[in-house]
Enzyme design. Sequence first.
Site, PDB file in Angstrom:
ATOM      1  N   LYS A   1      -2.485  -0.138  -2.152  1.00 45.59           N
ATOM      2  CA  LYS A   1      -2.972   0.873  -1.313  1.00 45.59           C
ATOM      3  C   LYS A   1      -1.734   1.737  -0.908  1.00 45.59           C
ATOM      4  O   LYS A   1      -2.283   3.182  -0.843  1.00 45.59           O
ATOM      5  CB  LYS A   1      -3.824   0.243  -0.250  1.00 45.59           C
TER       6      LYS A   1
ATOM      7  N   LYS B   1      -1.905   7.017  10.357  1.00 49.67           N
ATOM      8  CA  LYS B   1      -1.752   5.277  10.464  1.00 49.67           C
ATOM      9  C   LYS B   1      -1.186   4.781   9.033  1.00 49.67           C
ATOM     10  O   LYS B   1      -0.336   4.169   8.962  1.00 49.67           O
ATOM     11  CB  LYS B   1      -3.026   4.923  10.748  1.00 49.67           C
TER      12      LYS B   1
ATOM     13  N   THR C   1      -7.163  -1.275   5.564  1.00 47.41           N
ATOM     14  CA  THR C   1      -6.110  -0.725   5.264  1.00 47.41           C
ATOM     15  C   THR C   1      -4.976  -1.301   6.270  1.00 47.41           C
ATOM     16  O   THR C   1      -4.983  -0.620   7.482  1.00 47.41           O
ATOM     17  CB  THR C   1      -5.895   0.934   4.911  1.00 47.41           C
TER      18      THR C   1
END
Length: 298
Positions: A176, A244, A101
């Site tokens: 995502k 993150k 990701t």
Amino acid sequence: MNPTISTVAFIGLGVMGHPMAGHLARAGLDVRVYNRTGDKAAAWVGSHGGSQHPTPREAAAGADLVLICVGNDDDVRQVTTGPEGALHGMSAGSLLVDHTTASGELAAELDAACRERGIGFLDAPVSGGQQGAENGALTIMCGGEVADFERAAPLLEHYGRAVTLMGPAGSGQLTKMVNQICIGGLIQALAEGLHFADKAGLDPYRVVEVISQGAAGSWQMDNRHRTMIADEYEHGFAVDWMRKDLGICLEQARRLGARLPVTALVDQFYGDVQAMGGGRWDTSSLLRRLQDRPHDAP
């Protein structure tokens, strides 16, 4: 199995990569592995066969398909375009798939670097967590060229129950981001609901049993309510990683001019959890934040 791909390299054998690479080995592929901590790679080879290599470059040499699953943008750069990165060992006609990701900007960088070398590229972040990786039931969101996707998809289906091409390079990462935006809001809503039920003197298990059958139901409710009620968070997807991811979402939103007020707030709440020492707790630990804060705190 796609007959044009027989040898794969898997770079990054963490809680996700370890089982993902295992599915490929069990499918009969020749799997070459690299992990920054060599002991983990040695243990994987001991369990699954294949071969361990000291650098990403050496792992990728001779591989038809190279798969990456590491921590963040900088980690991806190190194992792909860095001095001993996989791209320096890959041959024209091979294919790079990044499951990390990461940012849309990184996807564009890797796509350009691969094109220069005649290598196909897909950004292909996953959703489903460690459980999904172990069960071969991940959702995989891909960005790239149709031909590259069609070549890789049969391999990705060894650990993905839903493998979908979302558009050109970068589209997987953008999808995502949508996933993480939605998850953050869902977890905060579930935490507040369970907190409210507790204060109201309701049986939280019965509450979830009832409301999960209606419009409030979600994957988070089904899979996380029991551990949340039990105040157990030493499992799952870590708060540090979620922050993150949300940071990537918020930065991309600024570029797009998209407004994400709830996401920004939930990101701050996760900062509170980190301050409580919960950086490695599961993302559902937003409930503990409510329990540990004064009743008049937001």
